[in-house]
Design an enzyme around this catalytic site. Structure first.
Site, mmCIF file in Angstrom:
data_model
loop_
_atom_site.group_PDB
_atom_site.id
_atom_site.type_symbol
_atom_site.label_atom_id
_atom_site.label_comp_id
_atom_site.label_asym_id
_atom_site.label_seq_id
_atom_site.Cartn_x
_atom_site.Cartn_y
_atom_site.Cartn_z
ATOM 1 N N PHE A 240 -20.880 -13.327 24.468
ATOM 2 C CA PHE A 240 -20.422 -12.056 23.916
ATOM 3 C C PHE A 240 -18.933 -12.059 23.577
ATOM 4 O O PHE A 240 -18.397 -11.032 23.145
ATOM 5 C CB PHE A 240 -20.795 -10.906 24.860
ATOM 6 C CG PHE A 240 -22.281 -10.787 25.058
ATOM 7 C CD1 PHE A 240 -23.147 -10.886 23.971
ATOM 8 C CD2 PHE A 240 -22.836 -10.614 26.310
ATOM 9 C CE1 PHE A 240 -24.523 -10.813 24.145
ATOM 10 C CE2 PHE A 240 -24.212 -10.537 26.489
ATOM 11 C CZ PHE A 240 -25.061 -10.639 25.398
ATOM 12 N N ILE B 285 -10.670 8.720 0.173
ATOM 13 C CA ILE B 285 -10.652 7.613 -0.797
ATOM 14 C C ILE B 285 -10.737 6.292 -0.061
ATOM 15 O O ILE B 285 -9.962 6.039 0.856
ATOM 16 C CB ILE B 285 -9.346 7.628 -1.632
ATOM 17 C CG1 ILE B 285 -9.219 8.922 -2.420
ATOM 18 C CG2 ILE B 285 -9.293 6.419 -2.579
ATOM 19 C CD1 ILE B 285 -10.301 9.164 -3.441
ATOM 20 N N GLU C 141 -17.694 -4.490 24.543
ATOM 21 C CA GLU C 141 -16.848 -5.675 24.622
ATOM 22 C C GLU C 141 -15.655 -5.584 23.668
ATOM 23 O O GLU C 141 -14.538 -5.986 24.002
ATOM 24 C CB GLU C 141 -17.642 -6.939 24.299
ATOM 25 C CG GLU C 141 -18.782 -7.240 25.262
ATOM 26 C CD GLU C 141 -20.061 -6.488 24.926
ATOM 27 O OE1 GLU C 141 -20.099 -5.778 23.898
ATOM 28 O OE2 GLU C 141 -21.029 -6.588 25.706
ATOM 29 N N HIS D 181 -28.480 -15.693 24.577
ATOM 30 C CA HIS D 181 -27.503 -15.525 25.653
ATOM 31 C C HIS D 181 -26.817 -16.835 26.035
ATOM 32 O O HIS D 181 -26.006 -16.847 26.957
ATOM 33 C CB HIS D 181 -28.180 -14.913 26.888
ATOM 34 C CG HIS D 181 -28.452 -13.445 26.739
ATOM 35 N ND1 HIS D 181 -29.174 -12.934 25.692
ATOM 36 C CD2 HIS D 181 -28.065 -12.370 27.479
ATOM 37 C CE1 HIS D 181 -29.235 -11.600 25.806
ATOM 38 N NE2 HIS D 181 -28.575 -11.249 26.874
ATOM 39 N N GLY E 236 -3.565 -3.682 11.475
ATOM 40 C CA GLY E 236 -4.022 -4.113 10.156
ATOM 41 C C GLY E 236 -5.528 -4.262 10.179
ATOM 42 O O GLY E 236 -6.238 -3.594 9.438
ATOM 43 N N HIS F 297 -1.945 -1.040 7.159
ATOM 44 C CA HIS F 297 -1.563 -1.316 5.770
ATOM 45 C C HIS F 297 -0.524 -0.311 5.279
ATOM 46 O O HIS F 297 0.205 -0.588 4.347
ATOM 47 C CB HIS F 297 -2.802 -1.298 4.868
ATOM 48 C CG HIS F 297 -3.575 -0.031 4.933
ATOM 49 N ND1 HIS F 297 -4.509 0.226 5.910
ATOM 50 C CD2 HIS F 297 -3.537 1.088 4.175
ATOM 51 C CE1 HIS F 297 -5.033 1.429 5.738
ATOM 52 N NE2 HIS F 297 -4.451 1.980 4.699
ATOM 53 N N ARG G 182 -22.487 -19.895 35.309
ATOM 54 C CA ARG G 182 -23.412 -19.058 36.075
ATOM 55 C C ARG G 182 -23.928 -19.818 37.296
ATOM 56 O O ARG G 182 -24.104 -19.250 38.362
ATOM 57 C CB ARG G 182 -24.595 -18.682 35.183
ATOM 58 C CG ARG G 182 -25.711 -17.978 35.947
ATOM 59 C CD ARG G 182 -26.874 -17.654 35.035
ATOM 60 N NE ARG G 182 -27.870 -16.850 35.716
ATOM 61 C CZ ARG G 182 -29.123 -17.236 35.964
ATOM 62 N NH1 ARG G 182 -29.532 -18.427 35.585
ATOM 63 N NH2 ARG G 182 -29.961 -16.443 36.589
ATOM 64 N N ASN H 164 -8.463 11.238 3.722
ATOM 65 C CA ASN H 164 -8.068 11.302 2.303
ATOM 66 C C ASN H 164 -9.250 11.113 1.356
ATOM 67 O O ASN H 164 -9.079 11.195 0.138
ATOM 68 C CB ASN H 164 -6.924 10.320 2.005
ATOM 69 C CG ASN H 164 -7.342 8.868 2.152
ATOM 70 O OD1 ASN H 164 -8.514 8.517 2.040
ATOM 71 N ND2 ASN H 164 -6.374 7.992 2.398
ATOM 72 N N HIS I 143 0.838 -1.203 0.000
ATOM 73 C CA HIS I 143 0.000 0.000 0.000
ATOM 74 C C HIS I 143 0.868 1.246 0.000
ATOM 75 O O HIS I 143 1.267 1.733 1.059
ATOM 76 C CB HIS I 143 -0.909 -0.016 1.237
ATOM 77 C CG HIS I 143 -1.787 -1.215 1.324
ATOM 78 N ND1 HIS I 143 -1.334 -2.447 1.739
ATOM 79 C CD2 HIS I 143 -3.104 -1.394 1.028
ATOM 80 C CE1 HIS I 143 -2.331 -3.323 1.710
ATOM 81 N NE2 HIS I 143 -3.411 -2.721 1.285
ATOM 82 N N HIS J 176 -4.084 3.102 -3.537
ATOM 83 C CA HIS J 176 -4.235 2.543 -2.194
ATOM 84 C C HIS J 176 -3.462 1.246 -1.980
ATOM 85 O O HIS J 176 -2.563 1.188 -1.155
ATOM 86 C CB HIS J 176 -5.719 2.310 -1.888
ATOM 87 C CG HIS J 176 -5.960 1.521 -0.634
ATOM 88 N ND1 HIS J 176 -5.839 2.076 0.618
ATOM 89 C CD2 HIS J 176 -6.294 0.214 -0.440
ATOM 90 C CE1 HIS J 176 -6.081 1.139 1.529
ATOM 91 N NE2 HIS J 176 -6.353 0.018 0.914
#
Lengths: 689, 689
Positions: free
Chosen positions: A462, A211, A437, A498, A138, A77, A545, A209, A37, A285
């Site tokens: 989660f 773009i 999270e 859940h 990245g 990048h 739990r 930029n 790039h 790019h």
């Protein structure tokens, strides 16, 4: 103290030479690799250079200076910008042990090896792999969120180690980020948190930029970023030309004078600046520009069109000399301050030494939390809370928190002095991440990159929201502890949204990560011990739990077997069947075992809390635990079946979840999905045949 | 046309009765279940009721009216608010086939069965399970992002089916969301997208109750949400008292008069309103209030303290009667308009009928895209792009896009008239999601909930960013197609951050999801066909960056074998060893097979592009493909090992990725990690022994 260092008119020519060297190295490296790039390094060379030469506190001989400013290239990048800066700065390489190798962090030859096997210049910057890379970036947004952790770490370290006359930690964190970072939700979460915490040591430089890969950002992105960040409580600045180094310097100066908020500097830039036919287009790019376009760009820079990987004399040492001139004495002063601390408060200085070395305090694993046999037992989340608190008392730099679930995940540090981390109380050890999270995971990575041992917590389901930073912790080999509670259909009435099913498999599938699912309170102690003993890999501790019996460890094997990943928990002479379980199903396996015993059927129970550690044992041990001759096997786990074939083979039975769960009280769910003693006993007998 | 319906002073008393009925039902249901979240329904009953009684276009006898307004409870834990509304509205149940059952969507008995096994009132609202639930919510932020898809769908449907005198689609989408939704990054992504698209048919009602689970939101959340949303380009309104139904009505009115932006209504509320000791505390959030507190709250509402599940006469039919009065004629008018369309443009009306029924156009799978044998071949992403375009031409309601990667994922629809979806061109079929993978997935779910067949695309490694909506697509049984390209270390120089390892396993571990990794261009055609043929499950199509040979299907088996998940691609008499591969490794397996053949070793190649479909085949077929007698097996896949034991057994060989990848050209990576013909042949021979 303002950070800016003076500049002179005489060095202005060299400054411009350096900027254009950064650009041409990026073009040449991408062209040689035919991959990469070039456009963003070309656009942002003046930004990176102005920051490094005039603001960034950095000593090229000591890139591990704890109080250095952190430079995070969230737009990973654009790695050639960072590699170019490390090269021009003459940063010296330090290996994983902290030893100088005598090599440059990035030589010109390294740049010529851009994106080649085993080079120090991989496609995206990789922490631990290249000296001077502060974090692996990245995947967009991650660097932004890491930086919030780094800035929080400064606050915490300063609170702990600074004294009126000793400023051991007052570094700033600078981030270069792009449109992608601005669009990713994780950056939004992190920005909201940074504003909340008034992290005035944090500066994001947003490369506007316009773009993106599909074309102009107007295709998908027309928000007013500055207004949005004002909403987050940030100081916002705008530099309308990335080539205007004085405007950039003024903005950095304003940042250093802002003491109540993080700063966003939006910089309008031209991607591929200087390449006459490709600048300001997506073509600049993510691919090599081509020889012809590179020549034209070099011409535009006043460069020798036929040169390649050229570093002019005026650029070769200029940045390094500048950094040494401005930060050499500052570094020495810091070392003297550290020496002063060592003399005055040797124990505290020893703590800092251990933190830097990734060592634990002496005796941290003495007198581990032990739980008495108890048929009623307690949830492993509850046991985990006790164990965590016991360890945290002994490990002052163990801190963490939850995504607004600590009353449920039981991860709050409750002892005197633990406190809550906030803008006004930066020494607190309980972190309140809010319902974020994804940022939580990435912030934890940032903390770990700054000597802290962080933990996070939320519900296992989660973990989906924070998988990208879990993966990056594994790639970076950071010993972050990710606690996940509510680990099965044991969640009960909250229902399928859940109740995790596939998540254990997901975590186990991730290389370089330990997934620990302890089977009772004493296994929980061991799981925490193992996680904290890691120096170069993250761990997930997966907790229930619901209450689970605390097993009688006189009657059954010691929970220390967790260290080997799996162990024989209960046995018989010549067992005819092996019941293999993890977590909350270990107790069920033991109950089934007892019923089989009562019926005169010799059986074995294997607790298998950590598959990765078990696979690391030698073949003899694994055969000892799971003898090939005993093919009658039943796996019991309230999670998906994938992976269990390894342990039960083609003919074994699996009491697992083959679908999503349901909303109902836990006992009804256990019965519905077959997690009953009767069912396990029945299957065990069928296995024996 | 403004949406508000007139209200009369005479009904005001009944309105308040209804509001308090919603509150008391929520308290009673949670108390009976001893599980759930009473506080938000108590706080927001006036909001939900005002919306439903005066603004929401909804016909209780026709909850599947395509032009109904959508009501999304993103704060899914407040499910009792929705169940209460569905009950008071007298919504009638419709089963999965669209047939009326004669039952109410939610009876009072159903409310008494809150959170019990197989009840219609699970802990969080579940789409398909309860009539009137527009989307499954609970994981925070998802409903918000779904709603953006629903609002986009209205634009697209309107563009396609409306005529000057026919307004078949002009519905609005209302969302109730909380602090958690505001904090989650996915909502930020979705809000930015909604502002960009100027979705003035979208209204988010933000419940600003300032209470989160860990305590006051000030612990972690102090941003200025209104300013942030202004940055996104939203219309922002503030109602300072959730009980002020006139202020709420005024805000909804302002929403309906806003035509150039989505609207955020921030409503200050008191969680657990009316419960004297628990309101405005976290104690009102996620647990039963207790009998005493419930009595006190009922007293505060002027309710019979000793009643339970009480629906007073004035509340029993009031909302239903109101809805029928206001929307009955409107519904009839809509049906007449549809009839008019059928007469004028029968083909278009037939399309809408099929969309509503989840049917494909006639002949959609005739004359499938076929690819000629070609040793050089093409990347399956390139083949995928051709196949997608061919199908999209035949399926007018197949639309989708990419998270700013369509030039790489090759998912752009390039034929005439496909166009780009935008605020001014809502009929476009190419969606530009920006770099927002998480919102992309959730928006696709929203589109699928409104008759559209959506696809998304990004790199496989970034499936991590969008796992939560993939999971919800599976739970909701939505036939979304998730395309993931750049599916292995074949990514090359971009390195480990961009090379998926664990992602195939993650997807395969998710219940109710097809994961298809085709082995050449013709398998790609089949994969798309299978994905599009699904009516009740999502699919992931996993494609390569690098070229792969297009296999000679005269010599080898037909690619139609993909439909069975796995098939014998190449065979020998009495094969001694089976090579099993997916995706880009199928070609490698074939090359190894040919070398084994040349050496006189009979071998078989099994292409296994979809494990889930293969597992659904009968035992006979599976035995035919993978005969138990042939234990010499080699699995070849550029992904982690987990799960392969099922197919190669304890003794089989696995050519897989046991670590993260590296940044280097593809050929170097293939060699480094053992993906070479020589290595596969060597292992095959070792297997034969």
């Amino acid at each position: 103290m303002p950070n800016q260092v003076p500049t002179s008119a005489s060095s202005a020519a060299n400054d411009q030479l350096c900027i254009n060297t950064l650009r041409t190295l990026a073009m040449d490296a991408v062209q040689k690799a035919n991959s990469g790039h070039p456009g963003t390094p070309m656009a942002l060379a003046p930004v990176g250079y102005t920051l490094w030469s005039r603001f960034l506190r950095y000593h090229p001989e000591h890139p591990d200076w704890p109080n250095r400013d952190r430079f995070v290239l969230s737009a990973g990048h654009a790695s050639m910008l960072l590699y170019g800066l490390l090269h021009l700065a003459g940063v010296e390489e330090i290996d994983a042990d902290g030893t100088k190798t005598g090599q440059p962090a990035i030589s010109l030859d390294d740049i010529k090896q851009f994106r080649q096997m085993d080079s120090k210049t991989p496609g995206h910057p990789e922490y631990r792999y290249t000296t001077g890379v502060e974090t692996t970036t990245g995947p967009l947004g991650q660097g932004c969120a890491n930086s919030v952790g780094m800035a929080m770490a400064q606050r915490w370290l300063g609170s702990r180690f600074n004294r009126d006359d000793l400023k051991l930690f007052d570094y700033n964190v600078y981030v270069i980020c792009g449109d992608g970072d601005m669009m990713e939700g994780v950056s939004s979460e992190a920005a909201s948190m940074a504003g909340h915490l008034k992290l005035s040591n944090l500066c994001w430089i947003y490369d506007n930029n316009t773009i993106s890969i599909e074309g102009h950002t107007e295709l998908a992105f027309s928000e007013d970023v500055m207004t949005r960040f004002k909403g987050y409580g940030w100081n916002t600045l705008h530099v309308t030309d990335a080539n205007d180094t004085e405007a950039l310097a003024k903005a950095f100066e304003q940042f250093s004078q802002t003491h109540d908020a993080p700063t966003l500097i939006m910089v309008d830039s031209v991607i591929g600046y200087g390449a006459p036919n490709k600048q300001n287009t997506a073509a600049a790019h993510g691919e090599a520009l081509g020889d012809d376009e590179i020549k034209l760009a070099k011409k535009a820079y006043g460069w020798d069109e036929n040169s390649s990987f050229s570093v002019p004399e005026g650029a070769a040492h200029h940045l390094r000399d500048t950094l040494l001139a401005h930060h050499g004495e500052r570094y020495e002063q810091w070392e003297r301050q550290l020496q002063t601390l060592s003399e005055r408060e040797p124990e505290l200085a020893e703590q800092l030494r251990r933190m830097r070395a990734g060592e634990m305090p002496a005796g941290w694993e003495a007198e581990l939390e032990a739980f008495d046999t108890d048929a009623k037992g307690l949830a492993t989340r509850a046991a985990g809370g006790k164990v965590l608190n016991a360890f945290a008392k002994k490990i002052p730099w163990l801190l963490g928190g939850s995504a607004d679930l600590s009353p449920s995940t039981k991860t709050n540090l409750t002892f005197d002095g633990a406190g809550s981390f906030s803008a006004t109380e930066p020494g607190g050890r309980n972190l309140h991440f809010g319902i974020r999270e994804h940022a939580m995971g990435a912030i934890a990575n940032g903390l770990a990159l700054c000597y802290i041992r962080p933990y996070t917590s939320t519900f296992l389901v989660f973990s989906d929201y924070m998988k990208p930073p879990i993966r990056l912790a594994a790639i970076m080999e950071l010993p972050v502890v990710f606690v996940f509670t509510h680990d099965s259909i044991g969640v009960g009435e909250d229902g399928p949204t859940h109740q995790p099913i596939e998540h254990l498999t997901q975590l186990r599938a991730t290389p370089g990560l330990l997934t620990l699912r302890p089977g009772d309170a004493n296994e929980t102690t061991q799981a925490w011990k193992i996680a904290l003993a890691q120096t170069d890999r993250p761990s997930c501790i997966v907790l229930s739990r619901q209450p689970m019996a605390t097993l009688d460890r006189e009657r059954f094997a010691s929970a220390e077997g967790v260290a080997r990943g799996g162990y024989v928990l209960a046995d018989s002479d010549n067992p005819q069947v092996i019941l293999i379980a993890t977590g909350s199903e270990v107790g069920l396996a033991v109950e089934a075992y007892e019923q089989l015993q009562a019926q005169g059927i010799p059986a074995r129970v294997v607790s298998l809390p950590c598959w990765e550690l078990f696979e690391e044992q030698d073949a003899g041990y694994r055969e000892h635990v799971l003898p090939a001759a005993v093919t009658a096997r039943v796996a019991i786990e309230q999670a998906g079946p994938l992976g269990w074939d390894r342990y039960v083979g083609a003919t074994g039975a699996k009491v697992v979840m083959n679908s999503f769960g349901a909303s109902a009280p836990i006992d009804k769910l256990q019965a519905k999905f077959g997690f009953t003693v009767d069912n396990v006993v029945k299957l065990a007998k069928e296995q024996i045949g």
